[in-house]
Each structure stands twice: as C-alpha cells, then as structure tokens.
Design a protein around this motif. Structure first.
Motif, short mmCIF file in Angstrom:
data_model
loop_
_atom_site.label_atom_id
_atom_site.label_comp_id
_atom_site.label_asym_id
_atom_site.label_seq_id
_atom_site.Cartn_x
_atom_site.Cartn_y
_atom_site.Cartn_z
N LYS A 84 0.85 -1.25 0.21
CA LYS A 84 0.17 0.12 0.25
C LYS A 84 1.10 1.25 -0.02
O LYS A 84 -0.16 2.23 -0.06
CB LYS A 84 -1.10 0.18 1.12
CG LYS A 84 -0.27 0.49 2.81
CD LYS A 84 -0.89 0.11 3.88
CE LYS A 84 -2.53 1.26 3.63
NZ LYS A 84 -3.33 0.94 4.82
N TYR A 85 2.19 1.20 -0.33
CA TYR A 85 3.00 1.99 -0.18
C TYR A 85 3.72 2.33 -1.26
O TYR A 85 3.22 2.03 -2.37
CB TYR A 85 4.37 2.36 0.72
CG TYR A 85 3.54 1.70 2.23
CD1 TYR A 85 2.83 2.23 3.79
CD2 TYR A 85 3.36 -0.11 2.64
CE1 TYR A 85 3.18 1.60 4.12
CE2 TYR A 85 3.40 0.01 3.92
CZ TYR A 85 2.75 0.57 4.96
OH TYR A 85 2.20 -0.07 5.54
N PRO B 261 -1.43 12.83 3.86
CA PRO B 261 -1.76 12.00 4.86
C PRO B 261 -0.02 11.60 5.51
O PRO B 261 0.17 10.74 6.62
CB PRO B 261 -1.01 10.99 3.65
CG PRO B 261 -1.85 11.68 2.75
CD PRO B 261 -1.26 12.91 2.64
N ASN C 148 -3.72 6.18 1.06
CA ASN C 148 -4.95 5.63 1.07
C ASN C 148 -6.01 5.37 0.41
O ASN C 148 -6.85 6.54 0.41
CB ASN C 148 -5.34 5.40 2.52
CG ASN C 148 -4.32 4.81 3.35
OD1 ASN C 148 -4.92 3.66 3.63
ND2 ASN C 148 -3.63 5.31 3.96
N PRO C 149 -6.35 4.48 -0.05
CA PRO C 149 -7.49 4.72 -1.67
C PRO C 149 -8.29 4.44 -0.46
O PRO C 149 -8.75 3.22 0.34
CB PRO C 149 -7.54 3.82 -2.54
CG PRO C 149 -6.70 2.77 -2.20
CD PRO C 149 -5.39 3.83 -0.94
N ALA C 150 -9.60 4.22 -0.78
CA ALA C 150 -11.09 4.21 -0.52
C ALA C 150 -11.66 2.98 -0.59
O ALA C 150 -12.39 2.71 -1.75
CB ALA C 150 -11.93 5.57 -0.35
N LEU C 151 -11.38 1.94 -0.38
CA LEU C 151 -11.75 0.81 -0.48
C LEU C 151 -11.88 0.04 0.60
O LEU C 151 -11.14 -0.56 1.96
CB LEU C 151 -10.38 -0.13 -1.56
CG LEU C 151 -10.17 0.69 -2.56
CD1 LEU C 151 -8.81 0.17 -3.65
CD2 LEU C 151 -10.70 0.53 -3.75
N ARG D 93 -14.24 -2.43 8.55
CA ARG D 93 -13.10 -1.25 8.47
C ARG D 93 -13.39 0.28 8.71
O ARG D 93 -13.75 1.32 8.38
CB ARG D 93 -12.29 -0.50 7.65
CG ARG D 93 -13.02 -0.48 6.26
CD ARG D 93 -11.88 -0.07 4.94
NE ARG D 93 -11.13 0.34 4.81
CZ ARG D 93 -10.93 1.18 3.98
NH1 ARG D 93 -12.16 1.71 3.48
NH2 ARG D 93 -10.18 2.25 4.21
N TYR D 94 -15.20 0.01 8.60
CA TYR D 94 -16.17 0.93 8.84
C TYR D 94 -17.12 0.87 9.96
O TYR D 94 -16.95 0.58 10.91
CB TYR D 94 -17.57 1.16 7.70
CG TYR D 94 -16.50 1.27 6.44
CD1 TYR D 94 -16.43 2.06 5.88
CD2 TYR D 94 -17.06 -0.48 6.06
CE1 TYR D 94 -15.96 1.91 4.36
CE2 TYR D 94 -16.22 -0.74 4.45
CZ TYR D 94 -15.30 0.90 3.48
OH TYR D 94 -15.01 0.56 2.62
N PRO E 181 -17.73 5.58 -3.97
CA PRO E 181 -16.55 4.94 -2.96
C PRO E 181 -17.43 5.41 -1.37
O PRO E 181 -17.80 6.19 -1.32
CB PRO E 181 -15.18 5.71 -2.50
CG PRO E 181 -15.14 6.97 -2.75
CD PRO E 181 -16.37 6.95 -3.84
N VAL E 182 -17.24 4.24 -0.13
CA VAL E 182 -17.75 4.57 1.16
C VAL E 182 -16.38 5.28 1.84
O VAL E 182 -15.51 4.08 2.13
CB VAL E 182 -18.01 3.35 2.20
CG1 VAL E 182 -18.65 3.97 3.32
CG2 VAL E 182 -19.30 3.04 1.49
N PRO F 60 -0.58 -4.09 5.10
CA PRO F 60 -1.28 -4.46 4.39
C PRO F 60 -1.86 -5.46 4.99
O PRO F 60 -0.58 -6.44 6.52
CB PRO F 60 -1.46 -4.90 3.17
CG PRO F 60 -0.16 -3.63 2.87
CD PRO F 60 -0.21 -3.01 3.79
#
Lengths: 423, 374
Positions: A52-53, A91, A295-298, B36-37, B273-274, B283
């Motif tokens: 993620k980096y 960030p 960070n992407p919002a996934l 995560r929410y 996106p949420v 990760p």
C-alpha cells in the motif's frame, strides 16, 4: 495600490515564517532507468512498494517521525503521479500552517531556467527556498531506499561532533563494498577519505545517501561548486570530496537497521519479499514508527471459498479467488478462480484472470493477465538457470489469453492471445 | 451533483437502545461495521457522493468515539471553510435540558445551525442504514412533486414483533403519503419509512420553531401522523440495497450479507466510495498455515489460523491453529493460538486466550464486550 516601499523582510514578518532548526530536502528527481518499464511514466520514488506504499512514503514518514516539519521534495522526471500523490502532504501530517511539504520542480528565473543538472545543483537552485526557513542544519535524503531511521539521533550525533557534514553509513559485506561509496574513518567516526566504488576497499562503511549539513557550510560549497565549470554538481562526486579536501569536519554516522536500495528490478522484488520474512528486521507494525501513505477508499479484501492464501500480504479492495503464496498483493487487485500467484508482486488495480499462473514476477499497476496465460517461471524448473530472472509486466499492459511470457522478460506493450514472448 | 445546495443533518444516537452492548460506550453512528467502517460512514458518504457539502451530526450521549472518528471531517472532504462537518452535541439553555427526548426536540437544540445554513434543502437521516444512496434522485422527485416533505421508504416484510421504532405508511398512486402507523404488526410487504426525509431548510426551521412553542417532540407522531393531511408529504421508494440495523441480530445478519458479491457491489461501487477514517495500517499478513475462505479481511490483520465465513476488522490477530467460523472479529481483537470461535461477535480489543472455545448460534450470536479478556 501597490506600495513599492514594502520590502521582503516586512512580508516575512507578516506571514511569520519562523526559523527552523532543520529542514529536509528529498531528492526525488531520479529517472530510475534500471527499473525499466516500472518507471516509464513514473518517477522512481512513486513506484509502489509493500502492498500500500510508494517508495517515498519511507523517507517522508521517517522525517515526520523524526520531528521534521518542513520537507522540500525535488522533482524533475515524470513528476505528475508524484505531485498528485504528495498533494497537500496530509497523509504524512505535513499539511502545516508553519512549514509542511513542498514539491520543488526546476523553475524559470529572470536569468533563464535550468533543469537540475545534478543532486548538488538541485539543492543549489533551491537555496532561496531553504533560506526562507533560515535553518541551522539541512538533511539531504534520496527517494529510493526502504528503511526506518530516526534522523533526530543522527542530528544529535552531528551536533555532538560539531561536524560540518555527517554521512549515514551502513556496514555492508566486504565483497559488496566496491558497489558503494565507501567512507574510511578514524575510530571516532571522523572521515579521512571517501572512495566512490573502490576496487580495493579499505572499509565496508557504505554511504546511504543521507547527509546532514550545517547549512552555512553547505551553502558555501554549493556556491563554489556552481561556479566551477565542468563540475558534475553531485554530492558524492563533488561536494563531499571538496569538503574533505578542504579539511572540513566530516563524520560517519553508523546505522545498523534494515536498509535497501530498490533501484533495480531484483532489489525491488527482494525488498518486497523481505516483508514476508519474519527474520528480516523491517517491521511495519510498530505503532511508534508508522509508515504513512495515501490510502484509497476501498472495502476490506475478500477471500473467496475456493481461495488459498498463505505467506503473503494482501491489501484492502482485493478479491482473491485463486491461490496466492509468498506474494505481495496491492490494493484493488483481482485474482480469479484457478489463477496461481507465487513469489510475485501484483501492483494496484491489476487483474489476474482465470487459470493464469504468475511466478517470480512484478506485475505493475492496472495490468491485465489473460486467462491461462503463464508469466515467468520457477528457477527449479529451469534447465539453464542463467536465463532465469524476475519477469516484469508494465503499467496498463494487457496480456491476452493463453500467452507464455518467459522469465526475465520486460513487457511494455499489449500482447495478443496465444503468443509466446521469449525476450 | 445536486443543482440546489443541500445540507445534511444526521442523528447519531437514534436506535442506541436497540444495539445492546455495541452501543454501551458509543453512539449508533460509531458502531464498527464491515471490517473498517463505522455506521455513520454510510450515510455521510452517501451525502457527500450526492454533492452535499455541509453536514451537521447531532450527538446526544457517548459521543467521544464518534468525535474521534469524524475528526475535522477530512476523510469525507468535509473539512471545509464554507459548510463542511459540524458535530452538534447537546446544548442546554434555560428552557432546554440538553438531552433531547425526540427528533424535533433534538432539532430544536440545533435550530441556530439550521437557521444559519445557506442551503436550500435539508436531508434528515439516521445512522442505522447500510446503504449507498444517491440523494440527487430523491431531491429531483421532491421538486417534481412540489412536495413539502419527501420521505424515503422501501417495501419490506416486517418479520418480528416489537418494532416500536418502525413506521409504515400508505402511499397513493401519485406517491403521496396516506395513513401513517407506528409499531406495525408483522405481515406481508409494507412501506417502511427509512427515517430519511427531504424538505426545504426554511420549512424545517418553521416546523422546529412551531414544535418548540407547542412542546411537540416527535417528528413521526407530531408531524407525519398529525399533518399528513395538511402538508404535502410524498414518499420516495428506495430500490437500492438497504440493510437496516435494528438490533443485534440485524447487525450480525447485515455483516454476514457483505460476504455476498452482489451486496458488496451494491455498497462499494468504485465511483461512489464509502469513506472512513484512515488508520495507516499495514496490509494484512497471512502466515504459513493460514486457511481463509469466504471472508472479508481488513488491513493490519495478522492471520495464522483458519478463518471461514467471517469479517475480520483492522489490526485483528488470529493465532496459529485458531479456527474462526461465522464470526465478526473487530479491530485490535486478539484470538489466541488454538482458540475456536463460532457465531461470535468480538468487540474492539477483546482478547480470547489460547485454546478457548466460544460458540454462539446463528440466531443467537455470542457478543463479547469491548476490551474484555476471556
């Protein structure tokens, strides 16, 4: 009406630019040509790393964690992705009222404009930026290494030694020393000689490309260097040797943690794999030394009923239906049913279709690997091991179904179905 | 984007009393969900993705976790100079005790915020829905009908009794709301109110002022039931995937529904996106011997055991040889080596020691409270 009498110091006062003890300058202009297709549209510091980096997250996070609040990022080659990535610096907690992160591309001056001709020239062209903060010390970093380091300890060392320049060094195996810039030091760390890539090294203290300079001193040498015709305008080739020759106080600061140059395909692959090895001393889980990233919002990643995932890192937004072993899988990747990914790095947004097999490969961002396609090979299955190596599939490349891509190949363009690429 | 400017008002504490230990130390809005929410993320993201740039979140009690989660609103792009996010805690003055008794009462406490808004429309909503909604369509419907108030509803079978906070209503052919009932009996599909309403900001201001002077507290009883003849109240049917969290069983079922691809596709489209608070986690790492099937796993987890049909939140650790089935493991929870969990909801930072066995049942999941050690 403009008041011609308003001078710069007055403006400075109004905006209360405070004096900083130290600021960091991060050299992020390198093309990274040894990463081939991975840096075709991307500056090296923007290359994805560790799920993620991006590489630049490591020096930026180190800066923030070391208490540095002002960072200039010097860009030149393919800066678009990097600029967007850094954005306001939020960030990394570098969206500050007082200081913050600044992207510094070469710019036009009244007397003309120049590209950055070397690392020292890049800093020289930004002397006015540095002067605005009137710092005592300047930390010079490069954007192509993976490591966690507390620069504050290095600054303390620099002050204790009353040094003009402190260079972070790492002990490397003696046989690898000829690949590095080597510092020959006295017992207390004082450098008496610097050798760039020596054939017969006298020590194994390799420069990590991390310098702290007392700013007044550095400025003198930058000005002198800029006035020297034919200079390469480079820290390693010019500034450091010149300072040493003039008898300035130069010290080597020993660092003993994990540090990896990720300037080649093999070292980039290895550094990613190091994250999966519990014996490697690079923990990203330390809550006191977080590595920050945009960070992407996934949503969380989904592991399907038929999937097998072991010994791997998987990031949010992925859907894994196949097999993943000894691999680093970045955000938003899809690995379909029956696909096998082993000993590989799959960068953000890529899709590995049904039945495809990916071995010892780096698949760059948003690539598509077609059904039943084979990418790379396992070394144990090779008759001639000399032809083996990590395979690279470039950004946005689509590989059709049933294709075979040989090990060590670098693929930069789309490949239609049923082809064999030997290159 | 919505052509007319619209502001949102979110009730974070409504439904707290239906969620048992999940809301013991937090608001409904800050209940963790989906790996995560937190529940508030869904309504906030729906509003922001529909072009709303000004949101007030009404908080009543236990709202520290909510404040911490929302911060300045940056993750939702609501850290704005104009509008943006405002958390509205209880405000006590001479005639107001601070803690409100009903929705109108709560709105009365923030009447200044409503009055000072610049937006033309206002959307009122709760935090009990898991959905990704487009409010542009609802506002277009509202304008087209020339409605005073538009209520969002869906066709829904009411399965259980004890639905004192569920409102159903008749809808005529034109879409106008007829009779309104509270606490309906379980029966076939009905039009159930989703506690989301759109109206002009000025009208809301008037309703709130009038309610205050007449000591009316309930939006449902005093406005919807009482005024359905005198006001033009219309109903807008939501056909998107909507899951309502009206109890612990609903919470468990809605969580497990995320394992279905069509539910995830409906809730997490790439273009809408949420959004949620960023935690800068690594990760997820899968160890040697990890076996994971049909599960959602967030960043920061370390998985060394077996996980099936489960939701694993950020930073949870599943030990070697542990077997987790049909369970929800929240952020920072640690499941020891060889432990066995079935139908368990382990709240944040819970610790299940090595080799412990905890088994709930599908219709009666076992809830482990925040930070408890077993």
């Amino acid at each position: 009406m403009m008041n011609a009498g308003v001078s710069l110091p007055f403006v400075k006062e109004v905006f209360s630019l405070r004096k900083k003890e130290w600021i960091a300058m991060l050299l992020a202009g390198g093309q990274g040509s040894r990463l081939y297709s991975l840096t075709k549209n991307l500056a090296k510091p923007a290359v994805p790393f560790g799920g993620k980096y991006r590489i630049i997250d490591f020096p930026l996070s180190n800066c923030v964690n070391s208490g540095i609040d002002t960072v200039g990022v010097l860009t030149q080659y393919q800066p678009l992705v990097l600029n967007e990535y850094i954005g306001s610096g939020q960030p990394w907690d570098l969206d500050r009222q007082d200081g913050g992160v600044f992207v510094l591309p070469p710019y036009q001056k009244s007397s003309g404009s120049d590209w950055y001709t070397g690392t020292a020239n890049a800093i020289y062209q930004n002397v006015p930026f540095i002067e605005r903060y009137d710092p005592e010390y300047v930390l010079i970093l490069s954007g192509d290494h993976i490591y966690k380091m507390n620069y504050e300890k290095m600054l303390k060392f620099h002050k204790e030694k009353e040094a003009d320049c402190t260079i972070a060094v790492l002990q490397v195996p003696m046989e690898e020393a000829p690949r590095f810039g080597i510092m020959n030091t006295e017992e207390d760390g004082k450098v008496y000689e610097f050798e760039e890539k020596p054939a017969n090294p006298k020590s194994n203290l390799a420069s990590m490309g991390i310098y702290i300079f007392t700013w007044k001193k550095l400025r003198e040498y930058l000005e002198e260097d800029a006035a020297t015709p034919g200079s390469a305008n480079d820290f390693g080739k010019n500034i450091i040797p010149n300072m040493l020759a003039a008898g300035e106080r130069m010290y080597a600061y020993a660092f003993d943690g994990y540090w990896k140059d990720v300037g080649t395909i093999d070292s980039l692959w290895e550094a990613n794999m190091d994250l999966l090895d519990p014996k490697v001393p690079l923990s990203l889980y330390d809550p006191d030394w977080k590595i920050y990233a945009r960070n992407p919002a996934l949503p969380p990643h989904y592991i399907a009923p038929g999937a097998h995932v072991q010994n791997s890192m998987v990031t949010e937004g992925c859907v894994i239906e196949g097999t993943v072993d000894f691999s680093v899988v970045f955000a938003g990747v899809k690995i379909e049913e029956g696909a096998i990914v082993r000993d590989s790095i799959i960068m953000p947004g890529s899709v590995i279709k049904k039945g495809a097999v990916v071995d010892y490969a780096i698949v760059a961002e948003n690539a598509v690997i077609g059904e039943n396609t084979a990418i790379g090979a396992r070394p144990e299955g090779m008759e001639d091991i000399s032809g083996w190596g990590v395979t690279v599939i470039g950004n946005d490349v689509t590989i059709g179904a049933g294709v075979t891509i040989m090990p060590k190949a670098m693929v930069e363009t789309d490949i239609a179905a049923e082809e064999v690429l030997v290159k | 984007m919505i052509k007319r400017t619209t502001m949102g008002i979110v009730f974070s504490n409504m439904h707290d009393n239906h969620l048992g230990s999940l809301t013991r130390d937090r608001t409904t809005g800050s209940v963790p969900f989906g790996g995560r929410y937190r529940l508030v993320d869904f309504i906030l993201s729906s509003m922001v993705n529909s072009g709303v740039r000004e949101v007030g979140v009404i908080a009543k009690s236990n709202y520290q976790t909510l404040m911490e989660h929302l911060g300045s609103g940056r993750e939702w792009d609501l850290a704005r100079k104009l509008g943006g996010l405002t958390v509205l805690p209880p405000y006590s003055s001479g005639d107001n005790q601070g803690i409100y008794a009903g929705r109108l009462d709560a709105l009365a406490g923030v009447s200044g915020y409503i009055r000072n808004g610049k937006a033309e429309y206002v959307i009122l909503a709760d935090c009990d829905l898991i959905a990704n909604l487009d409010f542009q369509e609802m506002i277009a419907f509202h304008e087209e009908k020339g409605a005073d108030i538009t209520l969002a509803y869906r066709r829904e079978k009411i399965l259980r009794e004890g639905n004192e906070n569920i409102v159903v209503f008749d809808v005529n052919d034109d879409g106008r709301v007829g009779q309104v009932w509270l606490s309906p009996q379980p029966e076939e599909e009905q039009n159930t109110y989703l506690n989301m309403a759109v109206m002009k900001r000025e009208l809301l201001g008037k309703i709130v002022e009038e309610a205050r002077s007449r000591n009316k507290r309930s939006f449902t009883k005093d406005i919807l039931v009482e005024q359905s003849d005198s006001m033009l109240i219309y109903a807008y049917e939501v056909k998107d995937c909507v899951m309502r969290i009206n109890g612990l069983q609903d919470y468990f079922d809605a969580s497990m529904a995320l394992l279905q691809p069509q539910v995830r596709q409906a809730l997490f489209p790439v273009e809408r996106p949420v959004l949620t608070r960023v935690r800068d986690q690594v990760p997820a790492k899968y160890g040697l011997g990890a076996v994971v099937k049909n599960s959602l796993v967030a960043d920061g987890c370390i998985i060394e055991g077996t996980v099936e049909n489960s939701i694993i939140f950020r930073g949870a650790k599943i030990g070697r040889g542990a077997v987790i089935r049909d369970s929800i493991i929240m952020a920072g929870a640690v499941i020891g080596d060889g432990a066995r969990l079935e139908y368990v909801v382990a709240d944040r930072d819970a610790t299940i020691r090595d080799t412990r066995t905890l088994v709930g049942y599908k219709t009666y999941p076992l809830f482990i409270e925040k930070k408890s050690v077993i």
